[in-house]
Design a protein around this motif. Structure first.
Motif, PDB file in Angstrom:
ATOM      1  N   ASP A  49      -8.681  74.835  59.881  1.00 52.71           N
ATOM      2  CA  ASP A  49      -9.959  74.144  60.033  1.00 52.71           C
ATOM      3  C   ASP A  49      -9.779  72.636  60.132  1.00 52.71           C
ATOM      4  OD1 ASP A  49     -11.482  76.439  60.048  1.00 52.71           O
ATOM      5  OD2 ASP A  49     -11.811  76.440  57.883  1.00 52.71           O
ATOM      6  N   HIS A  58      -6.479  86.254  73.901  1.00 54.83           N
ATOM      7  CA  HIS A  58      -7.504  87.239  73.571  1.00 54.83           C
ATOM      8  C   HIS A  58      -8.045  86.940  72.167  1.00 54.83           C
ATOM      9  CE1 HIS A  58      -9.424  91.083  72.676  1.00 54.83           C
ATOM     10  NE2 HIS A  58      -9.342  91.372  73.971  1.00 54.83           N
ATOM     11  N   PRO A  59      -9.357  87.015  71.961  1.00 55.73           N
ATOM     12  CA  PRO A  59      -9.930  86.717  70.639  1.00 55.73           C
ATOM     13  C   PRO A  59      -9.325  87.539  69.510  1.00 55.73           C
ATOM     14  CG  PRO A  59     -11.667  86.847  72.287  1.00 55.73           C
ATOM     15  CD  PRO A  59     -10.404  87.294  72.973  1.00 55.73           C
ATOM     16  N   ASP A  60      -8.982  88.793  69.772  1.00 53.29           N
ATOM     17  CA  ASP A  60      -8.387  89.625  68.722  1.00 53.29           C
ATOM     18  C   ASP A  60      -7.012  89.099  68.313  1.00 53.29           C
ATOM     19  OD1 ASP A  60     -10.606  91.230  68.817  1.00 53.29           O
ATOM     20  OD2 ASP A  60      -9.675  92.811  70.023  1.00 53.29           O
ATOM     21  N   TYR A  61      -6.288  88.577  69.286  1.00 54.66           N
ATOM     22  CA  TYR A  61      -4.981  87.993  68.968  1.00 54.66           C
ATOM     23  C   TYR A  61      -5.157  86.757  68.085  1.00 54.66           C
ATOM     24  CZ  TYR A  61      -0.427  85.756  69.527  1.00 54.66           C
ATOM     25  OH  TYR A  61       0.789  85.160  69.285  1.00 54.66           O
ATOM     26  N   ILE A  62      -6.102  85.898  68.444  1.00 52.22           N
ATOM     27  CA  ILE A  62      -6.327  84.670  67.683  1.00 52.22           C
ATOM     28  C   ILE A  62      -6.874  84.974  66.296  1.00 52.22           C
ATOM     29  CG2 ILE A  62      -7.677  82.539  67.596  1.00 52.22           C
ATOM     30  CD1 ILE A  62      -5.282  82.543  69.519  1.00 52.22           C
ATOM     31  N   ASP A  63      -7.726  85.989  66.184  1.00 51.76           N
ATOM     32  CA  ASP A  63      -8.248  86.367  64.865  1.00 51.76           C
ATOM     33  C   ASP A  63      -7.110  86.723  63.923  1.00 51.76           C
ATOM     34  OD1 ASP A  63     -10.850  85.937  65.567  1.00 51.76           O
ATOM     35  OD2 ASP A  63     -11.320  88.044  65.969  1.00 51.76           O
ATOM     36  N   ALA A  64      -6.124  87.432  64.437  1.00 49.37           N
ATOM     37  CA  ALA A  64      -4.994  87.839  63.593  1.00 49.37           C
ATOM     38  C   ALA A  64      -4.015  86.691  63.387  1.00 49.37           C
ATOM     39  CB  ALA A  64      -4.282  89.044  64.220  1.00 49.37           C
ATOM     40  N   TYR A  65      -3.700  85.987  64.472  1.00 46.32           N
ATOM     41  CA  TYR A  65      -2.663  84.952  64.408  1.00 46.32           C
ATOM     42  C   TYR A  65      -3.123  83.721  63.637  1.00 46.32           C
ATOM     43  CZ  TYR A  65       1.222  82.056  66.083  1.00 46.32           C
ATOM     44  OH  TYR A  65       2.319  81.254  66.159  1.00 46.32           O
ATOM     45  N   GLY A  67      -6.714  83.351  62.294  1.00 48.21           N
ATOM     46  CA  GLY A  67      -7.651  83.717  61.230  1.00 48.21           C
ATOM     47  C   GLY A  67      -6.985  84.336  60.018  1.00 48.21           C
ATOM     48  N   ASN A  68      -6.004  85.187  60.235  1.00 50.37           N
ATOM     49  CA  ASN A  68      -5.306  85.850  59.127  1.00 50.37           C
ATOM     50  C   ASN A  68      -4.075  85.080  58.661  1.00 50.37           C
ATOM     51  OD1 ASN A  68      -7.200  87.881  59.273  1.00 50.37           O
ATOM     52  ND2 ASN A  68      -5.901  89.278  60.444  1.00 50.37           N
ATOM     53  N   SER A 177     -16.044  74.315  65.912  1.00 49.95           N
ATOM     54  CA  SER A 177     -16.896  75.170  65.073  1.00 49.95           C
ATOM     55  C   SER A 177     -17.757  74.370  64.109  1.00 49.95           C
ATOM     56  CB  SER A 177     -16.013  76.152  64.273  1.00 49.95           C
ATOM     57  OG  SER A 177     -15.098  75.451  63.443  1.00 49.95           O
TER      58      SER A 177
END
Length: 264
Positions: A49, A58-65, A67-68, A177
């Motif tokens: 942040d 891909h958003p799913d990749y970024i969420d994991a890479y 975000g997690n 954001s």
């Protein structure tokens, strides 16, 4: 120079990023991940942040890479945080995943076909600042293919990405954001100019309590404790002292005002 011109005339980070992703795709790199922070603490990665992150993964990749928090275990991220220059992902592919996090990164990259590419870490003369970009090759290209591209066009690719980085750090971003309101940006700019709460109240025609409310909102939005920290972070994220994206940044040389061309 023709390819660099759009970086110099872009009016926002979003415009620049759209151009940069298209240009890199032409070289064979269709997925990019750029990050820049001024809040790196030694070998410990800063909060995402607190960074400016741009990507077309891909958003799913970024969420994991991101975000997690898997980026903290990624070999190329660790390399970029400690080095300057460029490096083939052959280095990453040649390392044995040992920790649970490293195994998770490897599995994630394989699932999204992020297995061949190059990483560039930018030289930055600011304490605690780190910036870099990962260039993932399009599916079907092997690391051998990527290394061949780099041998042939590496100097040009590094130059273009360095120009992109320098331009990004100077442009206003509208897609973050946590964007400050216009009034929050205004009061932080006045604080940066050395004005007190009472001074700001007079300048904007509001009560001191209202100024305090805007400063508190800015601190909460930026997730910092002090106004001084808010000024620094807002500056790094290009949310204060920004040029109106609707106004041209560069006047074309040789272009005359329409009124000057009319007969007198």
């Amino acid at each position: 120079m023709k390819r660099q011109r759009p970086y110099l005339t872009a009016r926002s980070i979003e415009d620049l990023w759209e151009y940069h992703t298209r240009l890199m795709a032409g070289f064979g790199f269709d997925r990019l991940l750029y990050a820049y922070t001024c809040f790196q603490a030694g070998s410990h990665f800063s909060d995402p942040d607190d960074a400016l992150i741009l990507t077309n993964h891909h958003p799913d990749y970024i969420d994991a890479y991101i975000g997690n928090g898997l980026f903290r275990d990624a070999p190329m991220t660790k390399w970029a945080a400690q080095n300057v220059g460029s490096i083939s992902w052959r280095y990453m592919n040649g390392q044995l995943a040992r920790s649970r996090g490293e195994c998770a990164v490897r599995d994630l990259n394989q699932r999204f076909n992020v297995t061949a590419g190059y990483t560039i870490s930018f030289p930055i003369a600011i304490k605690r600042a780190v910036g870099g970009i990962g260039l993932a090759a399009r599916p079907g290209l092997t690391q051998d293919d990527v290394d061949a591209i780099w041998r042939d066009r590496g100097d040009e690719l590094e130059t273009l990405n360095h120009v992109a980085h320098l331009a990004i750090t100077q442009l206003p971003a509208t897609g973050q954001s946590r964007m400050l309101t216009r009034r929050q940006s205004e009061v932080l700019e006045l604080v940066a100019d050395g004005k007190s709460v009472q001074d700001i109240a007079v300048l904007i025609g509001r009560k001191p309590a209202t100024v305090d409310k805007h400063l508190r909102g800015a601190r909460e939005s930026l997730r910092v404790e002090t106004t001084a920290q808010a000024v620094r972070k807002a500056s790094v994220l290009n949310q204060i002292f920004i040029v109106d994206p609707g106004k041209p940044l560069i006047k074309e040389a040789g272009r005359r005002d329409r009124r000057e061309t009319l007969p007198r």
